[in-house]
Write a protein that holds these residues in place. Structure first.
Motif, PDB file in Angstrom:
ATOM      1  N   SER A  71      37.188  10.436 -57.371  1.00  0.00           N
ATOM      2  CA  SER A  71      36.869  11.366 -56.283  1.00  0.00           C
ATOM      3  C   SER A  71      35.373  11.543 -56.090  1.00  0.00           C
ATOM      4  CB  SER A  71      37.537  12.722 -56.549  1.00  0.00           C
ATOM      5  OG  SER A  71      37.109  13.258 -57.787  1.00  0.00           O
ATOM      6  N   GLN A  91      34.174   8.866 -53.761  1.00  0.00           N
ATOM      7  CA  GLN A  91      34.609   9.115 -52.387  1.00  0.00           C
ATOM      8  C   GLN A  91      33.810  10.253 -51.748  1.00  0.00           C
ATOM      9  OE1 GLN A  91      38.883   9.047 -51.556  1.00  0.00           O
ATOM     10  NE2 GLN A  91      39.274   8.522 -53.688  1.00  0.00           N
ATOM     11  N   GLU A  92      33.574  11.312 -52.517  1.00  0.00           N
ATOM     12  CA  GLU A  92      32.834  12.460 -51.993  1.00  0.00           C
ATOM     13  C   GLU A  92      31.391  12.085 -51.672  1.00  0.00           C
ATOM     14  OE1 GLU A  92      33.387  15.217 -55.157  1.00  0.00           O
ATOM     15  OE2 GLU A  92      35.515  15.578 -54.674  1.00  0.00           O
ATOM     16  N   LEU A 139      30.317   9.166 -50.806  1.00  0.00           N
ATOM     17  CA  LEU A 139      30.351   8.351 -49.594  1.00  0.00           C
ATOM     18  C   LEU A 139      30.438   9.246 -48.347  1.00  0.00           C
ATOM     19  CD1 LEU A 139      30.594   5.552 -48.236  1.00  0.00           C
ATOM     20  CD2 LEU A 139      33.061   5.704 -48.585  1.00  0.00           C
ATOM     21  N   CYS A 140      31.331  10.206 -48.384  1.00  0.00           N
ATOM     22  CA  CYS A 140      31.506  11.096 -47.227  1.00  0.00           C
ATOM     23  C   CYS A 140      30.255  11.936 -46.959  1.00  0.00           C
ATOM     24  CB  CYS A 140      32.697  12.023 -47.449  1.00  0.00           C
ATOM     25  SG  CYS A 140      34.293  11.177 -47.505  1.00  0.00           S
ATOM     26  N   GLU A 141      29.655  12.428 -48.033  1.00  0.00           N
ATOM     27  CA  GLU A 141      28.486  13.290 -47.897  1.00  0.00           C
ATOM     28  C   GLU A 141      27.283  12.567 -47.310  1.00  0.00           C
ATOM     29  OE1 GLU A 141      27.983  14.621 -51.870  1.00  0.00           O
ATOM     30  OE2 GLU A 141      29.708  15.991 -51.814  1.00  0.00           O
ATOM     31  N   SER A 170      27.519  10.006 -44.954  1.00  0.00           N
ATOM     32  CA  SER A 170      27.894   9.251 -43.762  1.00  0.00           C
ATOM     33  C   SER A 170      26.843   9.346 -42.661  1.00  0.00           C
ATOM     34  CB  SER A 170      29.248   9.726 -43.238  1.00  0.00           C
ATOM     35  OG  SER A 170      29.186  11.099 -42.874  1.00  0.00           O
ATOM     36  N   PRO A 180      25.393   4.461 -46.622  1.00  0.00           N
ATOM     37  CA  PRO A 180      26.347   5.342 -47.314  1.00  0.00           C
ATOM     38  C   PRO A 180      27.043   4.632 -48.482  1.00  0.00           C
ATOM     39  CG  PRO A 180      26.592   5.565 -44.949  1.00  0.00           C
ATOM     40  CD  PRO A 180      25.688   4.396 -45.173  1.00  0.00           C
TER      41      PRO A 180
END
Length: 380
Positions: A40, A43-44, A46-48, A50, A268
């Motif tokens: 996680s 993934q977090e 990567l999202c943060e 973007s 990212p």
């Protein structure tokens, strides 16, 4: 250029007219893709990040990613790399395909050697480079280790080895790797070790060719290169993060070549990859899962767990026929070994083997291996 069909294409053709037993849930043990969630925190991250999609990435990779890669190599292998001795890459597949073309482009009659069975990109690179291929066959007779034929190596421009090995799961010791370094220096060929499975091991961490280079006093990594990837290490093949490291003189020229290839990693992805390469704890979790899967395979199939990778290289009487039998009767797909290898002096080293990828959780692994066991008992 005429490329061979990919192993999975061949498998589809082999099984296309077979109706599998619908009493069983379909199961595929063919591809080396971890079937676990990417951690996680990756993934977090990567999202943060973007918002960085608005920026063009550098072909050379960002400094923070290169620092994380160097940190990984230092922690894992005890090797301190200079900036010019490592290049971040968009995974390793692109490197394995384009690096041989870069290296061999001005050779009149280039010669490549690589381990057999092999990752098919090696062959594709040889075809694209118009290179003659010398196979280094891994068989039961040589304990799936590469025998050294110095007469053949004398002719080589590039030698690719792959340890820990896909698909045989064999490994080389530091001393064995060191002998290959000595040969690369003696015969002046470039030696590249594909180390993408270095982090999937049961007990003893496998050595790197970089370590072996230092071990035999080749401190500047002359003629020596390694590649590695985050895909297996972090269950994150979609991040497309890898590296090539070693001989700075070769990498300087290769870096210039890469500016024209267009393989820069989006920012990212670089941030998330740097976070993943810098953390070792999450790797222990997946490593334990694979280790447990091998224990299950030992109990059910009676195999000796390998030291590394997540593959079983299982000997069967007729791999093609057994693959069809297993699919028809138990709805399980495996990969025939001969799809991963080529004839060498009239013998295909994968002909009597299937590759099983243990990339599922414990429950699924146990259930499907029991099906494989039933098929083996009936087939034999």
């Amino acid at each position: 250029m005429k490329f061979q069909p990919y192993p999975f294409e061949k498998l589809t053709t082999l099984l296309q007219d077979i109706e599998p037993n619908q009493n069983y849930t379909p199961s595929s043990l063919t591809i080396g893709e971890p079937q676990f969630e990417t951690p996680s925190f990756i993934q977090e991250t990567l999202c943060e990040n973007s918002n960085l999609l608005k920026k063009y990435p550098k072909t050379a990779g960002e400094d923070f990613l290169k620092d994380s890669l160097k940190g990984f190599v230092q922690r894992r292998f005890g090797v301190e790399l200079k900036n010019e001795e490592i290049i971040p890459t968009f995974g390793t597949r692109e490197v394995l395909f384009n690096f041989p073309q870069f290296l061999l482009h001005n050779k009149t009659s280039p010669i490549m050697a690589f381990t057999n069975p092999f990752y098919q990109i090696y062959e594709g690179a040889a075809i694209a480079s118009n290179a003659k291929v010398i196979y280094i066959s891994l068989t039961k007779d040589n304990n799936f280790k590469p025998l050294i034929d110095e007469d053949a190596l004398l002719e080589c421009d590039l030698v690719i080895i792959n340890f820990p090995n896909n698909p045989t799961a064999s490994t080389l010791t530091l001393e064995e790797l060191g002998e290959w370094v000595k040969l690369a220096l003696k015969y002046n060929f470039v030696l590249l070790n594909d180390e993408c499975y270095s982090e999937i091991y049961t007990d003893t961490p496998p050595s790197s060719l970089l370590e072996a280079s230092l071990h035999v006093n080749n401190d500047d990594f002359k003629n020596i290169l390694v590649i590695n990837s985050i895909s297996k290490r972090s269950s994150a093949p979609g991040l497309r993060s890898g590296f090539i490291a070693g001989d700075a003189a070769i990498l300087k020229r290769y870096m210039q070549y890469r500016t024209y290839v267009g393989c820069a990693s989006p920012l990212p992805l670089q941030v998330a990859a740097a976070k993943a390469w810098s953390d070792d704890l999450h790797v222990n979790t997946s490593r334990e899962i694979y280790k447990n899967n091998f224990a299950i395979a030992k109990e059910i199939l009676g195999i000796t767990p390998p030291e590394a990778t997540f593959y079983i290289w299982l000997e069967v009487k007729d791999a093609l026929d057994f693959t069809k039998y297993l699919y028809k009767n138990y709805n399980v797909k495996v990969l025939p070994g001969e799809f991963l290898s080529r004839n060498d002096q009239g013998i295909n080293p994968g002909k009597e083997y299937i590759r099983i990828a243990l990339v599922e959780n414990e429950e699924k692994t146990k259930e499907v291996l029991k099906r494989v066991k039933k098929a083996l008992n009936e087939y034999r």
